[in-house]
Write a protein that holds these residues in place. Structure first.
Motif, PDB file in Angstrom:
ATOM      1  N   LEU A 284       0.815  -1.037   0.208  1.00  0.00           N
ATOM      2  CA  LEU A 284      -0.405  -0.181  -0.059  1.00  0.00           C
ATOM      3  C   LEU A 284       0.900   1.284  -0.229  1.00  0.00           C
ATOM      4  CD1 LEU A 284      -2.544   1.431   0.214  1.00  0.00           C
ATOM      5  CD2 LEU A 284      -2.148   1.422   3.038  1.00  0.00           C
TER       6      LEU A 284
ATOM      7  N   ALA B   5      -2.060  11.850   4.450  1.00  0.00           N
ATOM      8  CA  ALA B   5      -3.218  12.379   5.915  1.00  0.00           C
ATOM      9  C   ALA B   5      -4.719  13.070   4.366  1.00  0.00           C
ATOM     10  CB  ALA B   5      -2.625  13.619   6.221  1.00  0.00           C
TER      11      ALA B   5
ATOM     12  N   GLY C  43      -6.817  10.693   3.286  1.00  0.00           N
ATOM     13  CA  GLY C  43      -7.768   9.950   2.906  1.00  0.00           C
ATOM     14  C   GLY C  43      -7.639   8.926   2.194  1.00  0.00           C
TER      15      GLY C  43
ATOM     16  N   GLY D 292      -4.752   6.706   1.326  1.00  0.00           N
ATOM     17  CA  GLY D 292      -5.405   5.548   1.971  1.00  0.00           C
ATOM     18  C   GLY D 292      -6.157   4.805   2.410  1.00  0.00           C
ATOM     19  N   ARG D 293      -6.326   5.757   3.730  1.00  0.00           N
ATOM     20  CA  ARG D 293      -7.920   4.452   3.879  1.00  0.00           C
ATOM     21  C   ARG D 293      -8.494   4.480   2.702  1.00  0.00           C
ATOM     22  NH1 ARG D 293     -10.389   4.007   8.295  1.00  0.00           N
ATOM     23  NH2 ARG D 293      -9.264   5.711  10.085  1.00  0.00           N
TER      24      ARG D 293
ATOM     25  N   ASN E  46       8.263   0.986  10.899  1.00  0.00           N
ATOM     26  CA  ASN E  46       7.456   1.743   9.753  1.00  0.00           C
ATOM     27  C   ASN E  46       6.866   2.253  11.051  1.00  0.00           C
ATOM     28  OD1 ASN E  46       6.573   3.126   8.908  1.00  0.00           O
ATOM     29  ND2 ASN E  46       6.006   1.828   6.435  1.00  0.00           N
TER      30      ASN E  46
HETATM   31  C1  LIG Z   1       0.945   4.951   5.715  1.00  0.00           C
HETATM   32  C2  LIG Z   1       0.066   5.015   4.297  1.00  0.00           C
HETATM   33  C3  LIG Z   1      -0.536   4.207   2.888  1.00  0.00           C
HETATM   34  C4  LIG Z   1      -1.066   5.876   4.718  1.00  0.00           C
HETATM   35  O1  LIG Z   1      -2.018   6.523   4.092  1.00  0.00           O
HETATM   36  P1  LIG Z   1      -2.208   8.130   3.279  1.00  0.00           P
HETATM   37  O2  LIG Z   1      -3.351   8.911   2.325  1.00  0.00           O
HETATM   38  O3  LIG Z   1      -1.716   9.243   4.204  1.00  0.00           O
HETATM   39  O4  LIG Z   1      -3.186   7.743   4.730  1.00  0.00           O
HETATM   40  P2  LIG Z   1      -5.054   9.156   5.083  1.00  0.00           P
HETATM   41  O5  LIG Z   1      -5.023  10.149   5.080  1.00  0.00           O
HETATM   42  O6  LIG Z   1      -6.567   7.739   4.595  1.00  0.00           O
HETATM   43  O7  LIG Z   1      -5.491   8.537   6.742  1.00  0.00           O
HETATM   44  C5  LIG Z   1      -6.162   7.839   7.191  1.00  0.00           C
HETATM   45  C6  LIG Z   1      -6.147   7.966   9.059  1.00  0.00           C
HETATM   46  O8  LIG Z   1      -4.660   7.045   9.106  1.00  0.00           O
HETATM   47  C7  LIG Z   1      -4.696   8.863   9.551  1.00  0.00           C
HETATM   48  N1  LIG Z   1      -3.403   9.175   9.621  1.00  0.00           N
HETATM   49  C8  LIG Z   1      -3.178   9.611   8.839  1.00  0.00           C
HETATM   50  N2  LIG Z   1      -1.321   9.888   8.640  1.00  0.00           N
HETATM   51  C9  LIG Z   1      -1.319   9.782  10.078  1.00  0.00           C
HETATM   52  C10 LIG Z   1      -0.081   9.384  10.684  1.00  0.00           C
HETATM   53  N3  LIG Z   1       1.259  10.641  10.540  1.00  0.00           N
HETATM   54  N4  LIG Z   1       0.104   9.122  12.324  1.00  0.00           N
HETATM   55  C11 LIG Z   1      -0.938   8.938  12.983  1.00  0.00           C
HETATM   56  N5  LIG Z   1      -2.278   8.546  11.729  1.00  0.00           N
HETATM   57  C12 LIG Z   1      -2.592   8.860  10.537  1.00  0.00           C
HETATM   58  C13 LIG Z   1      -5.171   9.713   9.600  1.00  0.00           C
HETATM   59  O9  LIG Z   1      -5.383  10.366  10.408  1.00  0.00           O
HETATM   60  C14 LIG Z   1      -7.084   8.826   9.493  1.00  0.00           C
HETATM   61  O10 LIG Z   1      -7.112   8.820  10.527  1.00  0.00           O
HETATM   62  P3  LIG Z   1      -9.348   8.878  10.209  1.00  0.00           P
HETATM   63  O11 LIG Z   1      -9.510   8.414   8.638  1.00  0.00           O
HETATM   64  O12 LIG Z   1      -9.497   8.643  10.996  1.00  0.00           O
HETATM   65  O13 LIG Z   1      -9.134  11.130  10.231  1.00  0.00           O
HETATM   66  C15 LIG Z   1       0.878   6.394   3.523  1.00  0.00           C
HETATM   67  O14 LIG Z   1       1.118   6.895   4.962  1.00  0.00           O
HETATM   68  C16 LIG Z   1       2.260   5.660   2.677  1.00  0.00           C
HETATM   69  O15 LIG Z   1       2.036   5.378   1.301  1.00  0.00           O
HETATM   70  N6  LIG Z   1       3.604   5.599   3.398  1.00  0.00           N
HETATM   71  C17 LIG Z   1       4.429   5.532   3.120  1.00  0.00           C
HETATM   72  C18 LIG Z   1       4.374   3.844   2.136  1.00  0.00           C
HETATM   73  C19 LIG Z   1       3.937   3.274   3.475  1.00  0.00           C
HETATM   74  O16 LIG Z   1       4.470   2.914   4.436  1.00  0.00           O
HETATM   75  N7  LIG Z   1       3.653   2.322   3.484  1.00  0.00           N
HETATM   76  C20 LIG Z   1       3.112   0.852   3.970  1.00  0.00           C
HETATM   77  C21 LIG Z   1       3.693  -0.051   3.990  1.00  0.00           C
HETATM   78  S1  LIG Z   1       2.617  -1.816   5.057  1.00  0.00           S
END
Ligand SMILES: CC(C)(COP(=O)(O)OP(=O)(O)OC[C@H]1O[C@@H](n2cnc3c(N)ncnc32)[C@H](O)[C@@H]1OP(=O)(O)O)[C@@H](O)C(=O)NCCC(=O)NCCS
Length: 174
Positions: free
Chosen positions: A98, A106, A108, A110-111, A137
Motif C-alpha cells: 500500500l 493524510a 484519506g 490510504g484509507r 515503520n
Molecule cells: C501509510 C500510508 C499508506 C497512509 O496513507 P494516507 O493517505 O496518508 O492515510 P489517510 O489519509 O487515509 O489516513 C487514514 C487515517 O490515518 C491517520 N493518519 C494519517 N497520517 C497519520 C500519521 N502520520 N500518524 C497517525 N495517523 C495518521 C489519519 O488521521 C486517518 O485517520 P482518520 O480517518 O480516523 O482521520 C501512507 O502514509 C504511505 O504511503 N506511507 C509510506 C508507505 C508505507 O509506509 N506503506 C505501508 C507499507 S506496509
C-alpha cells in the motif's frame, strides 16, 4: 475523497513513480541507504510493466484524485490477494503493498485504498486478512491501527539486496 479503480497496463509509469518517490520520502532511516539507492525509476517502470499484465484482475487498485477530469492523477495503489504465508488458511487474504504519494498523505487516500482492498477480499469470500509492515515503520503502523488492524505477534526477517528487514504481522477480520 479519491476515487478507487482497478489498475490498467497504462498505469505502469505512474505506479513506478509513486513507488519510488514514496520509498525515498518514507523510508530513510527505516531501510538502509544502500537499499534505497536500488529503488530507481527505470528499474521500477520495468518491474511494473512486467508485473501488471500478470496480476489477477482487480488485485491491484489505484486511487485517483477526484475532480472534474475523469482521468485524474493517480495518487497511490494497493495490491491484495490470497495470503502468501506458508500454512495460511484458504480463507485468509493479504494486503501485499500500500503506497500513497507523499503529496497526498493524510488526505484519506490510504484509507480509501485499504477499504477497497478489504472490501474486495471480503467479496471474494475471505474471512480475515493479514499484512506485513516494516517493524520500524511507526507511521504506517499507527495508520493500520486506526483502520481497525492489530498486530498479531508475528515477526519475520526479510532479506533484500543484501539488507535484512524486520517486519511485523497485522491482521483483521473482514
Ligand atoms: C501509510 C500510508 C499508506 C497512509 O496513507 P494516507 O493517505 O496518508 O492515510 P489517510 O489519509 O487515509 O489516513 C487514514 C487515517 O490515518 C491517520 N493518519 C494519517 N497520517 C497519520 C500519521 N502520520 N500518524 C497517525 N495517523 C495518521 C489519519 O488521521 C486517518 O485517520 P482518520 O480517518 O480516523 O482521520 C501512507 O502514509 C504511505 O504511503 N506511507 C509510506 C508507505 C508505507 O509506509 N506503506 C505501508 C507499507 S506496509
Amino acid at each position: 475523497m479519491p476515487l478507487v479503480r482497478a489498475a490498467t497496463r497504462d498505469d505502469a509509469g505512474d505506479l513506478a513513480r509513486i513507488h519510488v518517490e514514496t520509498w525515498h520520502a518514507a523510508y530513510p532511516g527505516i531501510v538502509p541507504d544502500s537499499l534505497l539507492a536500488t529503488m530507481t525509476l527505470d528499474t521500477a517502470v520495468e518491474r511494473w510493466r512486467t508485473a501488471l499484465p500478470l496480476l489477477s484482475p482487480n488485485h491491484c487498485l489505484v486511487a485517483v484524485e477526484a475532480g472534474e477530469d475523469a482521468a485524474g492523477d493517480v495518487t497511490g495503489f494497493v495490491r491484495c490477494g490470497p495470503s502468501r504465508d506458508e500454512g495460511a488458511a484458504g480463507t485468509t487474504g493479504e494486503v501485499f503493498s500500500l503506497y500513497v504519494h507523499p503529496a497526498s498523505w493524510a488526505g484519506g487516500h490510504g484509507r480509501s485504498l485499504l477499504d477497497a482492498a478489504t472490501g474486495l477480499l471480503a467479496g471474494e469470500g475471505f474471512t480475515d486478512a493479514t499484512l506485513w509492515v516494516l517493524a520500524a515503520n511507526d507511521r504506517a503502523q499507527r495508520f493500520y491501527r486506526r483502520c481497525g488492524w492489530h498486530p498479531d505477534g508475528r515477526t519475520k526477517r526479510h532479506h533484500r539486496d543484501g539488507a535484512v528487514l524486520v517486519e511485523a504481522g497485522y491482521r483483521r477480520q473482514l
